[in-house]
Design an enzyme around this catalytic site. Structure first.
Site, mmCIF file in Angstrom:
data_model
loop_
_atom_site.group_PDB
_atom_site.id
_atom_site.type_symbol
_atom_site.label_atom_id
_atom_site.label_comp_id
_atom_site.label_asym_id
_atom_site.label_seq_id
_atom_site.Cartn_x
_atom_site.Cartn_y
_atom_site.Cartn_z
ATOM 1 C CD GLU A 217 12.730 -7.571 7.680
ATOM 2 O OE1 GLU A 217 12.370 -7.264 6.515
ATOM 3 O OE2 GLU A 217 12.480 -6.851 8.666
ATOM 4 C CG ASN B 124 -4.952 8.894 5.376
ATOM 5 O OD1 ASN B 124 -4.067 9.044 4.535
ATOM 6 N ND2 ASN B 124 -4.991 7.884 6.207
ATOM 7 N N GLY B 125 -5.547 9.912 2.024
ATOM 8 C CA GLY B 125 -5.747 9.113 0.812
ATOM 9 C C GLY B 125 -5.459 9.953 -0.432
ATOM 10 C CB CYS C 277 -2.532 11.679 5.849
ATOM 11 S SG CYS C 277 -1.809 12.377 4.385
ATOM 12 C CE LYS D 146 13.037 -3.605 10.104
ATOM 13 N NZ LYS D 146 12.217 -4.159 9.091
ATOM 14 C CD1 TRP E 189 5.049 11.132 4.969
ATOM 15 C CD2 TRP E 189 4.164 9.958 3.294
ATOM 16 N NE1 TRP E 189 6.040 10.355 4.430
ATOM 17 C CE2 TRP E 189 5.533 9.634 3.407
ATOM 18 C CE3 TRP E 189 3.419 9.315 2.312
ATOM 19 C CZ2 TRP E 189 6.170 8.709 2.568
ATOM 20 C CZ3 TRP E 189 4.041 8.402 1.481
ATOM 21 C CH2 TRP E 189 5.408 8.114 1.603
ATOM 22 C CG HIS F 246 26.805 -16.092 -11.294
ATOM 23 N ND1 HIS F 246 27.300 -16.837 -12.347
ATOM 24 C CD2 HIS F 246 26.453 -16.982 -10.342
ATOM 25 C CE1 HIS F 246 27.220 -18.122 -12.058
ATOM 26 N NE2 HIS F 246 26.712 -18.244 -10.853
ATOM 27 C CE LYS G 46 4.500 0.104 11.955
ATOM 28 N NZ LYS G 46 5.669 -0.812 11.939
ATOM 29 N NE ARG H 39 -1.671 7.517 10.142
ATOM 30 C CZ ARG H 39 -2.416 6.445 9.807
ATOM 31 N NH1 ARG H 39 -2.563 5.477 10.676
ATOM 32 N NH2 ARG H 39 -2.979 6.336 8.637
ATOM 33 C CD GLU I 181 12.688 -0.253 7.497
ATOM 34 O OE1 GLU I 181 11.784 0.491 7.108
ATOM 35 O OE2 GLU I 181 12.492 -1.419 7.835
HETATM 36 C C1 AGP Z 1 9.310 -2.436 7.214
HETATM 37 O O1 AGP Z 1 10.258 -2.200 8.237
HETATM 38 C C2 AGP Z 1 8.979 -1.193 6.441
HETATM 39 N N1 AGP Z 1 8.534 -0.159 7.299
HETATM 40 C C3 AGP Z 1 8.070 -1.440 5.260
HETATM 41 O O2 AGP Z 1 8.835 -2.175 4.331
HETATM 42 C C4 AGP Z 1 6.776 -2.229 5.537
HETATM 43 O O3 AGP Z 1 7.092 -3.574 5.855
HETATM 44 C C5 AGP Z 1 5.921 -2.217 4.266
HETATM 45 O O4 AGP Z 1 5.594 -0.882 3.952
HETATM 46 C C6 AGP Z 1 4.632 -3.041 4.398
HETATM 47 O O5 AGP Z 1 3.854 -2.515 5.437
HETATM 48 P P1 AGP Z 1 2.588 -3.387 5.967
HETATM 49 O O6 AGP Z 1 3.157 -4.640 6.574
HETATM 50 O O7 AGP Z 1 1.923 -2.504 6.971
HETATM 51 O O8 AGP Z 1 1.722 -3.689 4.785
#
Ligand code: AGP
Length: 608
Positions: A481, A101-102, A2, A485, A75, A504, A603, A27, A488
């Site tokens: 990683e 927010n929360g 949010c 990428k 959100w 395995h 985000k 966000r 997502e």
């Molecule tokens: C990364 O590309 C993602 N958007 C997600 O995994 C992110 O890294 C994760 O939510 C942690 O976010 P932060 O680094 O703001 O804590």
């Protein structure tokens, strides 16, 4: 997550709030709304879907007058995304409207109590209990009613509230979630993050948990939980509006990939004193460092993978055992830690709730907590015993890139700083290693230059149903990683696997045409990786090899090759990951995905 925004000043609130909501879109959200205090009371408009839907509703309705208002992008956590569940929420008597927010953890108990007292609820949200409590406690004093309301809440919140009887006041408060106050001239603002208000003012106040603030056009008054006035420092935001915009790139993600050389300079250079890594922000004396017998790194998502990558350099140089734990697991693990454990928390946003909760759990067990975060004044930054900012600048794309590489670079600096303090390396070696870290920005630039063809390469991968990333040792962390990428932003299923584990089980999945991305930069295990490449090719796989530029043998086995510049081996991750970021970007582009705002993602994940 949010986004919240509020304004009080000498001109109409609507355009300021809508502009702010648009800046908060990144966000992630599924509905939006606005409430403005006018001469005839509070006008409120809400709409599910994008902000455009909200704007259409505003334009087609009665003109909304008033210079004090609040806005929200939601959100969904409790209650599906629809107009009723969208924020703001208004009290039945129309006197109050709030945005939040929360998560209010005790909302069910409060809701039952309020229903028993005759309240009727319109929405399925946890948030609505707040506005009913405000109504219940209001006896003409807005501040008192806010204090009594907040005293009943448990959970995480950043709340903005307006009252029809106080047309020039906004009250805000927070616990866990971010609340930033923008200090203007004849106008004041609040928001979830700086991006929403930096075009109006760079002077900001970071509200602390439990504090309450009243905003009027001419003043911001901050009170502690006891209602006593407290003085707050005004910080200056160094980002300019331009920095938070796309800078000519098609997507924020590509801009942020390409600005990594500069971001890494900002993260590294301020921490080099007389040619040697010096993490003074760590706030740990050499003696305290020597008392550490275990390092735990905790984070979520890419930040977790940054920890997995940094672990190798830290262990190699300091010889202190490092365990990297998912924050969402660690918080429930009953971890065996104590005052001799150093917890390193990684977070770009500094607001990830799982990470915050794991951090609190570990603090309660006596660990020293060092946070490596990007967002200044974020919750994690404030909770930590020491904070090292990555100074990557605003990262708008949901998929982190410079946030990840700057975290890894700071872990490298930590490794050298700690190894020197522990006497594991001498000053000469520390200077040499620091010199290698200082080359990282140039190495990243060279990684771009070595791979001009990535957008073409992406055309071979974008229509796959599934991709495999394999690697060994630190390359396995890079593969994880790279896989995230890809998943997502391109929505292609992919899996990162330790190459030695293939036999395995997973190799059963490899058949004719299976695409395998083999990260083979770790020199000591290059021959093993070549065997793994042969292994999957024998079963029909198409292999994209990722190797250091002098590892020419890769061309004999791989169908395609991505080259990575030759660097100090233990500091190679920040170069290796860059072509994989670009590959994911161009694959997603081929798939026509919403690259900066991927479906279902936010985000900053400020809920569990
Ligand atoms: C990364 O590309 C993602 N958007 C997600 O995994 C992110 O890294 C994760 O939510 C942690 O976010 P932060 O680094 O703001 O804590």
């Amino acid at each position: 997550m949010c986004g919240i925004i509020g304004f009080t000043g000498s001109h109409s609130a609507v355009p300021v709030i809508i502009e702010g909501l648009k800046k908060l879109e990144y966000r992630g959200y599924d509905s939006a709304g606005i409430a403005v205090v006018g001469s005839k009371g509070i006008s409120m408009v809400k709409a599910s879907g994008k902000i455009e839907n909200l704007c259409k509703k505003i334009e087609s309705g009665e003109p909304i007058e008033g210079n004090t208002g609040i806005g929200h992008t939601r959100w969904a956590t409790h209650g599906v995304p629809n107009d009723i569940n969208a924020h703001p929420h208004m009290s039945p008597d129309g006197r109050f409207a709030i945005v939040h927010n929360g998560i209010i953890e005790n909302f069910a108990e409060l809701r039952n109590e309020l229903v028993d007292r005759g309240c009727t609820f319109k929405s399925d949200t946890d948030t609505e209990v707040i506005v009913h409590l405000l109504s219940l406690y209001y006896e003409g004093d807005f501040k008192k009613a806010m204090m009594k309301t907040v005293a009943r809440l448990e959970g995480t919140y950043a709340i903005g509230a307006v009252c029809s009887e106080c047309p020039n006041s906004i009250f805000v408060t927070k616990s866990f979630n971010p609340m930033i106050l923008g200090v203007g001239i004849g106008e004041n603002f609040f928001a979830s993050d700086v991006t929403a208000l930096v075009s109006h003012t760079r002077n900001v106040i970071y509200l602390e948990d439990g504090e309450l603030a009243e905003l009027t056009p001419d003043e911001i008054s901050v009170y502690n939980a006891a209602g006593k006035r407290v003085e707050k420092t005004i910080s200056r935001v160094m980002w300019d509006t331009e920095a938070a915009e796309k800078g000519g790139y098609e997507h924020f993600m590509l801009k942020e990939i390409m600005e990594q050389p500069n971001a890494l300079k900002s993260a590294i250079e301020p921490r080099v004193k007389n040619g040697i890594a010096n993490l003074s922000e760590l706030n740990l004396s050499d003696e305290e460092l020597r008392s550490i017998n275990h390092i735990v790194i905790t984070a979520c998502g890419s930040a977790y993978y940054a920890g997995c990558a940094g672990k190798y350099a830290i262990e190699k140089l300091t010889r202190i055992p490092v365990s990297v734990e998912l924050a969402s697991e660690l918080r429930y693990d009953d971890p065996i830690v104590d005052e001799h454990t150093l917890l390193i928390v990684l977070s770009q946003s500094g607001e990830t709730l799982d990470t915050i909760c794991a951090m609190r759990e570990m603090k309660n067990r006596g660990t020293h907590v060092a946070a490596i975060v990007n967002v200044v004044g974020s919750t994690i930054a404030k909770l930590a015993d020491s904070v090292i900012y990555t100074y990557a600048g605003p990262e708008i794309a949901v998929a982190t890139t410079k946030g990840y590489t700057t975290q890894v670079a700071v872990l490298y600096l930590f490794a050298v700083h700690a190894a020197l303090a522990l006497g594991k390396i001498d000053e000469g070696e520390a200077r040499r290693l620091t010199g290698e870290i200082l080359k990282i920005p140039a190495n990243i630039q060279r990684a771009f230059d070595l791979n001009p063809q990535i957008d073409e390469l992406a055309k071979k991968y974008y229509n796959n149903k599934s991709l495999f990333f394999i690697g060994r040792n630190v390359d396995y962390a890079v593969a994880m990683e790279g896989s995230l990428k890809m998943k997502e932003i391109s929505y292609i299923h992919s899996e990162a696997y330790a190459a030695g584990e293939l036999k395995h089980g997973t190799i059963a999945l490899i058949n004719e045409g299976s695409p395998v991305i083999a990260v083979a930069c770790y020199r000591e295990l290059f021959d093993k990786m070549m065997s793994n490449i042969k292994e999957v090719k024998a079963r029909g796989a198409e292999v994209l090899g990722v190797a250091i530029e002098d590892m020419k043998k890769i061309f004999s086995e791989a169908d395609d090759v991505i080259l990575v510049p030759k660097t100090e081996p233990i500091f190679a991750v920040t170069s290796e990951i860059v072509p994989l970021q670009l590959l994911a970007y161009y694959v997603a582009k081929e798939n026509g995905c919403d690259i900066d705002k991927p479906r279902n993602l936010a985000k900053s994940v400020t809920v569990e």
